[in-house]
Design a protein around this motif. Structure first.
Motif, PDB file in Angstrom:
ATOM      1  N   LEU A   1       0.840  -1.201   0.000  1.00  0.00           N
ATOM      2  CA  LEU A   1       0.000   0.000   0.000  1.00  0.00           C
ATOM      3  C   LEU A   1       0.874   1.249   0.000  1.00  0.00           C
ATOM      4  O   LEU A   1       0.697   2.137  -0.834  1.00  0.00           O
ATOM      5  N   THR A   2       1.828   1.315   0.913  1.00  0.00           N
ATOM      6  CA  THR A   2       2.569   2.562   1.107  1.00  0.00           C
ATOM      7  C   THR A   2       3.553   2.888  -0.011  1.00  0.00           C
ATOM      8  O   THR A   2       3.701   4.061  -0.375  1.00  0.00           O
ATOM      9  N   GLU A   3       4.223   1.888  -0.571  1.00  0.00           N
ATOM     10  CA  GLU A   3       5.198   2.186  -1.629  1.00  0.00           C
ATOM     11  C   GLU A   3       4.519   2.648  -2.932  1.00  0.00           C
ATOM     12  O   GLU A   3       4.939   3.647  -3.506  1.00  0.00           O
ATOM     13  N   PRO A   4       3.469   1.980  -3.411  1.00  0.00           N
ATOM     14  CA  PRO A   4       2.761   2.522  -4.578  1.00  0.00           C
ATOM     15  C   PRO A   4       2.112   3.882  -4.290  1.00  0.00           C
ATOM     16  O   PRO A   4       2.070   4.756  -5.154  1.00  0.00           O
ATOM     17  N   TRP A   5       1.625   4.067  -3.078  1.00  0.00           N
ATOM     18  CA  TRP A   5       1.030   5.352  -2.670  1.00  0.00           C
ATOM     19  C   TRP A   5       2.067   6.470  -2.818  1.00  0.00           C
ATOM     20  O   TRP A   5       1.779   7.518  -3.400  1.00  0.00           O
ATOM     21  N   LYS A   6       3.273   6.224  -2.292  1.00  0.00           N
ATOM     22  CA  LYS A   6       4.359   7.197  -2.418  1.00  0.00           C
ATOM     23  C   LYS A   6       4.697   7.448  -3.883  1.00  0.00           C
ATOM     24  O   LYS A   6       4.963   8.589  -4.280  1.00  0.00           O
ATOM     25  N   ALA A   7       4.709   6.397  -4.688  1.00  0.00           N
ATOM     26  CA  ALA A   7       5.030   6.543  -6.110  1.00  0.00           C
ATOM     27  C   ALA A   7       4.017   7.446  -6.808  1.00  0.00           C
ATOM     28  O   ALA A   7       4.388   8.278  -7.640  1.00  0.00           O
ATOM     29  N   VAL A   8       2.749   7.301  -6.470  1.00  0.00           N
ATOM     30  CA  VAL A   8       1.708   8.164  -7.059  1.00  0.00           C
ATOM     31  C   VAL A   8       1.946   9.613  -6.652  1.00  0.00           C
ATOM     32  O   VAL A   8       1.920  10.523  -7.488  1.00  0.00           O
ATOM     33  N   LYS A   9       2.197   9.830  -5.369  1.00  0.00           N
ATOM     34  CA  LYS A   9       2.423  11.203  -4.884  1.00  0.00           C
ATOM     35  C   LYS A   9       3.671  11.819  -5.518  1.00  0.00           C
ATOM     36  O   LYS A   9       3.655  12.979  -5.927  1.00  0.00           O
ATOM     37  N   GLN A  10       4.760  11.046  -5.596  1.00  0.00           N
ATOM     38  CA  GLN A  10       6.003  11.558  -6.171  1.00  0.00           C
ATOM     39  C   GLN A  10       5.854  11.896  -7.646  1.00  0.00           C
ATOM     40  O   GLN A  10       6.552  12.763  -8.162  1.00  0.00           O
ATOM     41  N   ALA A  11       4.922  11.227  -8.331  1.00  0.00           N
ATOM     42  CA  ALA A  11       4.673  11.506  -9.749  1.00  0.00           C
ATOM     43  C   ALA A  11       3.652  12.626  -9.937  1.00  0.00           C
ATOM     44  O   ALA A  11       3.258  12.923 -11.057  1.00  0.00           O
ATOM     45  N   GLY A  12       3.217  13.227  -8.839  1.00  0.00           N
ATOM     46  CA  GLY A  12       2.297  14.358  -8.929  1.00  0.00           C
ATOM     47  C   GLY A  12       0.828  13.987  -8.895  1.00  0.00           C
ATOM     48  O   GLY A  12      -0.032  14.834  -9.096  1.00  0.00           O
ATOM     49  N   GLY A  13       0.517  12.722  -8.643  1.00  0.00           N
ATOM     50  CA  GLY A  13      -0.875  12.283  -8.589  1.00  0.00           C
ATOM     51  C   GLY A  13      -1.450  12.384  -7.186  1.00  0.00           C
ATOM     52  O   GLY A  13      -0.743  12.695  -6.224  1.00  0.00           O
ATOM     53  N   THR A  14      -2.739  12.096  -7.092  1.00  0.00           N
ATOM     54  CA  THR A  14      -3.450  12.128  -5.819  1.00  0.00           C
ATOM     55  C   THR A  14      -3.986  10.735  -5.524  1.00  0.00           C
ATOM     56  O   THR A  14      -4.924  10.279  -6.185  1.00  0.00           O
ATOM     57  N   PRO A  15      -3.414  10.046  -4.543  1.00  0.00           N
ATOM     58  CA  PRO A  15      -3.951   8.742  -4.156  1.00  0.00           C
ATOM     59  C   PRO A  15      -5.126   8.908  -3.195  1.00  0.00           C
ATOM     60  O   PRO A  15      -5.131   9.821  -2.360  1.00  0.00           O
ATOM     61  N   LYS A  16      -6.112   8.038  -3.315  1.00  0.00           N
ATOM     62  CA  LYS A  16      -7.280   8.041  -2.425  1.00  0.00           C
ATOM     63  C   LYS A  16      -7.517   6.624  -1.932  1.00  0.00           C
ATOM     64  O   LYS A  16      -7.553   5.679  -2.730  1.00  0.00           O
ATOM     65  N   LEU A  17      -7.701   6.476  -0.634  1.00  0.00           N
ATOM     66  CA  LEU A  17      -7.940   5.171  -0.036  1.00  0.00           C
ATOM     67  C   LEU A  17      -9.434   4.877  -0.023  1.00  0.00           C
ATOM     68  O   LEU A  17     -10.218   5.599   0.606  1.00  0.00           O
ATOM     69  N   VAL A  18      -9.823   3.826  -0.738  1.00  0.00           N
ATOM     70  CA  VAL A  18     -11.218   3.404  -0.842  1.00  0.00           C
ATOM     71  C   VAL A  18     -11.336   2.047  -0.151  1.00  0.00           C
ATOM     72  O   VAL A  18     -10.521   1.155  -0.377  1.00  0.00           O
ATOM     73  N   SER A  19     -12.364   1.905   0.686  1.00  0.00           N
ATOM     74  CA  SER A  19     -12.567   0.646   1.391  1.00  0.00           C
ATOM     75  C   SER A  19     -14.047   0.313   1.435  1.00  0.00           C
ATOM     76  O   SER A  19     -14.877   1.032   0.885  1.00  0.00           O
TER      77      SER A  19
END
Length: 181
Positions: free
Chosen positions: A21-39
């Motif tokens: 969860l955390t490493e792909p989340w960081k990758a999205v943020k570092q690429a300028g995207g906005t991650p959202k946690l859906v459950s």
């Protein structure tokens, strides 16, 4: 770059492998995207480091509040319990399937393809996963290969799959490239 792109991370209330969860989340943020946690439930989710409880993370939205139309792509982190729970929740399965119906990119790592099997979206696709899922994926009509990362464009969308935490660097690069396009 993922500028102005919002990426959903679909996780169960309990059982997601934290690093997936955390490493792909960081990758999205570092690429300028906005991650959202859906459950499947509001509040917080409980992540795990294998079988040990790890951190908790705040849920941004539930599967009943959003749809694939609200996002530019979907990441499905693994862990054994996470996709095993998600595949039993009709709203979570519909949410994941919605990305395929809309032709939007999806990335799944480790055990996460179990959710995609339940959504009936792997038939005719070439994928990889944690090795123990290969029979399930083949029985669902997929071609399974033991690779660090698999990028399949033979369906309505780009599907990126990967095997395990050791493959996260390649997984993050592959889904980042696909989600940018």
């Amino acid at each position: 770059m993922l500028n102005d792109k919002t990426i959903a991370f679909l996780v169960a209330p309990e059982g997601v492998e934290q690093i997936e969860l955390t490493e792909p989340w960081k990758a999205v943020k570092q690429a300028g995207g906005t991650p959202k946690l859906v459950s499947t439930r509001p509040g917080q989710i409980q992540a795990f480091n294998h079988l040990d409880k790890a951190d908790r993370f705040a849920v941004d939205a539930t599967v009943d509040e959003v749809s694939a139309a609200d996002f530019d792509g979907l990441v499905l982190p693994g862990g054994v319990a996470n996709p095993d729970i998600l595949r039993t929740v009709p709203g979570a399965v519909r949410f994941a399937k919605g990305f395929f119906d809309a032709g939007k990119p999806v990335a799944a790592i480790c055990h996460a393809p179990w959710t995609l099997i339940e959504a009936d979206v792997v038939n005719g696709r070439t994928v990889t996963s944690w090795p123990s899922l290969q029979t399930d994926l083949r029985n669902a009509g997929a071609t399974w290969e033991d690779r660090e990362v698999m990028i399949c464009t033979s369906g309505p969308n780009t599907l990126i799959t990967s095997r395990m935490p050791d493959d996260l660097k390649a997984f993050n690069q592959a889904f980042g490239d696909a989600f940018s396009g």
